[in-house]
Design a protein around this motif. Structure first.
Motif, PDB file in Angstrom:
ATOM      1  N   MET A  20       0.827  -1.231   0.243  1.00  6.41           N
ATOM      2  CA  MET A  20       0.152   0.420   0.073  1.00  6.41           C
ATOM      3  C   MET A  20       0.502   0.951   0.014  1.00  6.41           C
ATOM      4  O   MET A  20       2.015   1.123   0.933  1.00  6.41           O
ATOM      5  N   LYS A  21       0.459   2.214  -1.014  1.00  6.87           N
ATOM      6  CA  LYS A  21       1.430   3.451  -0.600  1.00  6.87           C
ATOM      7  C   LYS A  21       0.922   4.427   0.184  1.00  6.87           C
ATOM      8  O   LYS A  21      -0.303   4.429   0.551  1.00  6.87           O
ATOM      9  N   LYS A  22       2.203   4.980   0.527  1.00  6.70           N
ATOM     10  CA  LYS A  22       1.823   5.712   1.635  1.00  6.70           C
ATOM     11  C   LYS A  22       2.058   7.321   1.070  1.00  6.70           C
ATOM     12  O   LYS A  22       2.636   7.268   0.661  1.00  6.70           O
ATOM     13  N   THR A  77       1.637  11.845   3.075  1.00  5.62           N
ATOM     14  CA  THR A  77       1.216  12.209   4.167  1.00  5.62           C
ATOM     15  C   THR A  77       0.176  13.331   3.989  1.00  5.62           C
ATOM     16  O   THR A  77      -0.096  13.864   2.281  1.00  5.62           O
ATOM     17  N   ALA A 113      -2.844   5.029   1.860  1.00  3.82           N
ATOM     18  CA  ALA A 113      -2.801   5.823   3.866  1.00  3.82           C
ATOM     19  C   ALA A 113      -2.186   6.889   3.157  1.00  3.82           C
ATOM     20  O   ALA A 113      -2.271   6.986   2.692  1.00  3.82           O
ATOM     21  N   LEU A 114      -2.559   7.321   4.151  1.00  8.34           N
ATOM     22  CA  LEU A 114      -2.673   9.217   4.625  1.00  8.34           C
ATOM     23  C   LEU A 114      -2.499   8.946   6.058  1.00  8.34           C
ATOM     24  O   LEU A 114      -2.310   8.162   7.029  1.00  8.34           O
ATOM     25  N   THR A 115      -1.412   9.688   6.369  1.00 12.58           N
ATOM     26  CA  THR A 115      -0.194   9.638   7.163  1.00 12.58           C
ATOM     27  C   THR A 115      -0.144  10.862   7.629  1.00 12.58           C
ATOM     28  O   THR A 115      -0.378  11.533   7.404  1.00 12.58           O
ATOM     29  N   LYS A 116       0.184  11.044   9.451  1.00 14.34           N
ATOM     30  CA  LYS A 116       0.258  12.169  10.142  1.00 14.34           C
ATOM     31  C   LYS A 116       1.194  11.857  11.350  1.00 14.34           C
ATOM     32  O   LYS A 116       0.754  11.226  11.817  1.00 14.34           O
ATOM     33  N   LYS A 148       1.617   8.233  11.255  1.00 15.33           N
ATOM     34  CA  LYS A 148       1.063   6.829  11.815  1.00 15.33           C
ATOM     35  C   LYS A 148      -0.465   7.044  10.562  1.00 15.33           C
ATOM     36  O   LYS A 148      -0.622   8.054  10.462  1.00 15.33           O
ATOM     37  N   GLU A 149      -0.933   5.761  10.489  1.00 15.74           N
ATOM     38  CA  GLU A 149      -1.699   6.116   9.457  1.00 15.74           C
ATOM     39  C   GLU A 149      -3.041   6.231   9.749  1.00 15.74           C
ATOM     40  O   GLU A 149      -3.345   6.211  11.011  1.00 15.74           O
ATOM     41  N   LYS A 150      -3.581   8.101   9.501  1.00 17.66           N
ATOM     42  CA  LYS A 150      -5.074   7.754  10.007  1.00 17.66           C
ATOM     43  C   LYS A 150      -5.374   8.033   9.330  1.00 17.66           C
ATOM     44  O   LYS A 150      -7.208   7.335   9.711  1.00 17.66           O
ATOM     45  N   VAL A 160      -7.718   5.322   5.191  1.00 20.85           N
ATOM     46  CA  VAL A 160      -6.632   4.828   3.596  1.00 20.85           C
ATOM     47  C   VAL A 160      -8.453   5.584   2.708  1.00 20.85           C
ATOM     48  O   VAL A 160      -9.524   5.239   2.838  1.00 20.85           O
TER      49      VAL A 160
END
Length: 83
Positions: free
Chosen positions: A1-3, A5, A26-29, A32-34, A36
């Motif tokens: 899965m691509k991540k 920010t 995944a979107l991270t902040k 940490k993944e917050k 999908v």
């Protein structure tokens, strides 16, 4: 899965949304993944899995019963001691 920010989402939302049509993203902040993001088709597949019907063995349709028994036979064959 691509991540990506959250900041990436502000700069390249089109690219991220295009990627989400191919695979979940995944979107991270702060690392940490917050969130999908996934396609509607992927979501429908996931949502459909939550509505799986349960059967008692004696009430299961023939196809379900046969699949279960074949799986159990395969497990038993793998665990049987070699002669």
């Amino acid at each position: 899965m691509k991540k990506f920010t959250f900041s990436d989402m502000n700069r390249a939302s089109g690219e991220i949304l295009e990627a989400a049509l191919i695979e979940p993203v995944a979107l991270t902040k702060r690392g940490k993944e917050k969130l999908v993001i996934l396609s509607a088709a992927a979501y429908e597949r996931l949502a459909g899995q939550t509505h799986t019907k349960a059967y008692r063995l004696e009430d299961a349709p023939d196809a379900v019963h046969d699949e279960l028994m074949a799986g159990l036979d395969a497990i038993l064959d793998d665990t049987a001691p070699d002669a």
